[in-house]
Enzyme design. Structure first.
Site, PDB file in Angstrom:
ATOM      1  CE  LYS A 141      -1.900  -1.061   3.967  1.00 14.47           C
ATOM      2  NZ  LYS A 141      -1.176  -2.303   4.325  1.00 14.47           N
ATOM      3  NE  ARG A 187      -3.753  -0.930  10.555  1.00 14.55           N
ATOM      4  CZ  ARG A 187      -2.772  -0.407   9.832  1.00 14.55           C
ATOM      5  NH1 ARG A 187      -2.850   0.818   9.390  1.00 14.55           N
ATOM      6  NH2 ARG A 187      -1.714  -1.140   9.562  1.00 14.55           N
ATOM      7  NE  ARG A 214       8.193  -2.604   5.863  1.00 13.08           N
ATOM      8  CZ  ARG A 214       6.894  -2.410   6.074  1.00 13.08           C
ATOM      9  NH1 ARG A 214       6.172  -1.760   5.178  1.00 13.08           N
ATOM     10  NH2 ARG A 214       6.316  -2.869   7.155  1.00 13.08           N
ATOM     11  NE  ARG A 230       7.154  -0.487   9.662  1.00 15.62           N
ATOM     12  CZ  ARG A 230       6.003  -0.347   9.009  1.00 15.62           C
ATOM     13  NH1 ARG A 230       5.973   0.324   7.867  1.00 15.62           N
ATOM     14  NH2 ARG A 230       4.892  -0.864   9.489  1.00 15.62           N
ATOM     15  NE  ARG A 275       2.642  -4.787  11.016  1.00 19.63           N
ATOM     16  CZ  ARG A 275       3.634  -4.625  10.139  1.00 19.63           C
ATOM     17  NH1 ARG A 275       4.786  -5.220  10.314  1.00 19.63           N
ATOM     18  NH2 ARG A 275       3.452  -3.854   9.086  1.00 19.63           N
TER      19      ARG A 275
HETATM   20  P1  AP5 Z   1       4.919  -1.583   1.740  1.00 22.30           P
HETATM   21  O1  AP5 Z   1       4.563  -0.742   0.567  1.00 22.30           O
HETATM   22  O2  AP5 Z   1       5.698  -0.966   2.843  1.00 22.30           O
HETATM   23  O3  AP5 Z   1       3.603  -2.302   2.302  1.00 22.30           O
HETATM   24  P2  AP5 Z   1       2.426  -1.714   3.148  1.00 22.30           P
HETATM   25  O4  AP5 Z   1       1.182  -2.390   2.687  1.00 22.30           O
HETATM   26  O5  AP5 Z   1       2.442  -0.228   3.153  1.00 22.30           O
HETATM   27  O6  AP5 Z   1       2.852  -2.313   4.553  1.00 22.30           O
HETATM   28  P3  AP5 Z   1       2.929  -1.664   5.982  1.00 22.30           P
HETATM   29  O7  AP5 Z   1       3.608  -2.719   6.831  1.00 22.30           O
HETATM   30  O8  AP5 Z   1       3.570  -0.323   6.003  1.00 22.30           O
HETATM   31  O9  AP5 Z   1       1.459  -1.564   6.324  1.00 22.30           O
HETATM   32  P4  AP5 Z   1       0.799  -1.683   7.644  1.00 22.30           P
HETATM   33  O10 AP5 Z   1      -0.589  -1.449   7.247  1.00 22.30           O
HETATM   34  O11 AP5 Z   1       1.041  -2.881   8.466  1.00 22.30           O
HETATM   35  O12 AP5 Z   1       1.582  -0.589   8.506  1.00 22.30           O
HETATM   36  P5  AP5 Z   1       1.270   0.924   8.798  1.00 22.30           P
HETATM   37  O13 AP5 Z   1       2.517   1.663   8.589  1.00 22.30           O
HETATM   38  O14 AP5 Z   1       0.029   1.383   8.140  1.00 22.30           O
HETATM   39  O15 AP5 Z   1       5.707  -2.860   1.174  1.00 22.30           O
HETATM   40  C1  AP5 Z   1       6.204  -3.849   2.053  1.00 22.30           C
HETATM   41  C2  AP5 Z   1       7.529  -4.412   1.473  1.00 22.30           C
HETATM   42  O16 AP5 Z   1       7.257  -5.057   0.227  1.00 22.30           O
HETATM   43  C3  AP5 Z   1       8.580  -3.343   1.169  1.00 22.30           C
HETATM   44  O17 AP5 Z   1       9.838  -3.882   1.460  1.00 22.30           O
HETATM   45  C4  AP5 Z   1       8.441  -3.075  -0.332  1.00 22.30           C
HETATM   46  O18 AP5 Z   1       9.669  -2.684  -0.898  1.00 22.30           O
HETATM   47  C5  AP5 Z   1       7.979  -4.433  -0.850  1.00 22.30           C
HETATM   48  N1  AP5 Z   1       7.015  -4.334  -1.935  1.00 22.30           N
HETATM   49  C6  AP5 Z   1       6.001  -3.431  -2.058  1.00 22.30           C
HETATM   50  N2  AP5 Z   1       5.302  -3.646  -3.184  1.00 22.30           N
HETATM   51  C7  AP5 Z   1       5.896  -4.741  -3.767  1.00 22.30           C
HETATM   52  C8  AP5 Z   1       5.623  -5.475  -4.964  1.00 22.30           C
HETATM   53  N3  AP5 Z   1       4.586  -5.148  -5.757  1.00 22.30           N
HETATM   54  N4  AP5 Z   1       6.415  -6.537  -5.258  1.00 22.30           N
HETATM   55  C9  AP5 Z   1       7.452  -6.894  -4.433  1.00 22.30           C
HETATM   56  N5  AP5 Z   1       7.762  -6.220  -3.306  1.00 22.30           N
HETATM   57  C10 AP5 Z   1       6.991  -5.175  -2.981  1.00 22.30           C
HETATM   58  O19 AP5 Z   1       0.931   0.837  10.362  1.00 22.30           O
HETATM   59  C11 AP5 Z   1       1.913   0.499  11.309  1.00 22.30           C
HETATM   60  C12 AP5 Z   1       1.262   0.451  12.672  1.00 22.30           C
HETATM   61  O20 AP5 Z   1       0.731   1.751  13.033  1.00 22.30           O
HETATM   62  C13 AP5 Z   1       0.063  -0.503  12.821  1.00 22.30           C
HETATM   63  O21 AP5 Z   1       0.450  -1.835  13.071  1.00 22.30           O
HETATM   64  C14 AP5 Z   1      -0.671   0.139  14.010  1.00 22.30           C
HETATM   65  O22 AP5 Z   1      -0.032  -0.164  15.218  1.00 22.30           O
HETATM   66  C15 AP5 Z   1      -0.493   1.631  13.751  1.00 22.30           C
HETATM   67  N6  AP5 Z   1      -1.592   2.170  12.933  1.00 22.30           N
HETATM   68  C16 AP5 Z   1      -1.485   2.685  11.672  1.00 22.30           C
HETATM   69  N7  AP5 Z   1      -2.695   3.061  11.225  1.00 22.30           N
HETATM   70  C17 AP5 Z   1      -3.583   2.787  12.212  1.00 22.30           C
HETATM   71  C18 AP5 Z   1      -4.973   2.909  12.319  1.00 22.30           C
HETATM   72  N8  AP5 Z   1      -5.714   3.395  11.307  1.00 22.30           N
HETATM   73  N9  AP5 Z   1      -5.563   2.509  13.470  1.00 22.30           N
HETATM   74  C19 AP5 Z   1      -4.841   2.024  14.500  1.00 22.30           C
HETATM   75  N10 AP5 Z   1      -3.508   1.854  14.442  1.00 22.30           N
HETATM   76  C20 AP5 Z   1      -2.877   2.214  13.306  1.00 22.30           C
END
Ligand code: AP5
Length: 210
Positions: free
Chosen positions: A13, A88, A122, A155, A166
């Site tokens: 994402k 979420r 990552r 991370r 997660r």
């Molecule tokens: P990446 O693009 O980083 O994936 P992502 O879907 O953004 O994954 P995240 O882990 O950042 O999402 P998340 O939803 O768990 O975390 P968030 O930061 O929102 O890609 C991942 C890897 O794959 C990278 O290495 C990339 O290079 C590779 N990749 C990408 N696309 C690819 C492809 N097509 N092919 C091959 N490789 C690829 O949240 C973190 C924490 O914050 C949560 O756990 C929670 O504690 C808190 N939080 C955030 N939002 C909320 C909310 N709304 N409510 C409550 N808590 C929240």
């Protein structure tokens, strides 16, 4: 274009949101990134949420909704945005509907094995938060960001215990949003398994650049 990016952790994402934000000139609003910046800067919010995020749990709805309400009130979000990682939970989706009318919720479809491989490989830039992957998106110089030369780090929530947590939290609390937005006729599914260039092409077919 007012979009939500939905999908499991590691679905890509954030990677796609960064590409789309640049092309479509709309802000990429990542609640995860806002929390991580607060942790880096050791603000009161950062201190409050650090242990929760490191353990792979969700921050409370109250805190998260207020943060998004304030962010969406900024002038750059008036004509469009990508909400990456919000909502979420169903209460977050209901709160969002009372703030703004989104055009679509894009669901990044991918299985758990791919997610685990992506998250465990990552690497993230300490300065500019650019994402890399040790196999799929390698930096030109190992351990250094191509964009700003910053050091890359792992991370805390990409450790295997936190990834497992997660995914559990995603299934229990976030996956129900897929049907929620389907029922509202706002759901768009994208196959997130191919490489990011192919995922971007799929996105552009659905949302052509004006
Ligand atoms: P990446 O693009 O980083 O994936 P992502 O879907 O953004 O994954 P995240 O882990 O950042 O999402 P998340 O939803 O768990 O975390 P968030 O930061 O929102 O890609 C991942 C890897 O794959 C990278 O290495 C990339 O290079 C590779 N990749 C990408 N696309 C690819 C492809 N097509 N092919 C091959 N490789 C690829 O949240 C973190 C924490 O914050 C949560 O756990 C929670 O504690 C808190 N939080 C955030 N939002 C909320 C909310 N709304 N409510 C409550 N808590 C929240």
């Amino acid at each position: 274009m007012k979009l939500i990016f939905l999908g499991p952790p590691g679905a890509g994402k954030g990677t796609l949101a960064a590409l789309v934000a640049g092309l479509y000139k709309i802000p990429h609003i990542s609640t995860g990134e806002i929390f991580r910046a607060a942790i880096r800067e050791k603000t009161a919010l950062g201190v409050k949420v650090q242990a929760i995020i490191d353990a792979g749990q969700l921050v409370s709805d109250d805190i998260t909704i207020e943060l998004v309400r304030e962010r969406l009130a900024k002038s750059d979000a008036v004509n469009g945005f990508i909400l990456d990682g919000f909502p979420r939970t169903i209460p977050q989706a209901e709160a969002l509907a009372s703030i703004v009318n989104v055009d679509a919720a894009v669901n990044f479809d991918i299985d758990d094995n791919d997610v685990t491989a992506r998250l465990s490989g990552r690497r993230v830039c300490k300065n500019c938060s650019q994402n890399y992957h040790i196999d799929y998106m390698k930096p030109k110089v190992e351990g250094k960001c191509d964009k700003c030369g910053g050091d890359l780090f792992i991370r805390e929530d990409d450790k295997i215990e936190a990834i497992t947590k997660r995914l559990e939290v995603y299934r229990a609390q976030t996956a129900p949003l897929i049907n929620h937005y389907r029922d509202l006729s706002k759901l768009v599914d994208i196959d997130a398994k191919p490489d990011s260039g192919v995922v971007l092409e799929s996105f552009q077919k659905i949302f052509p650049l004006a």
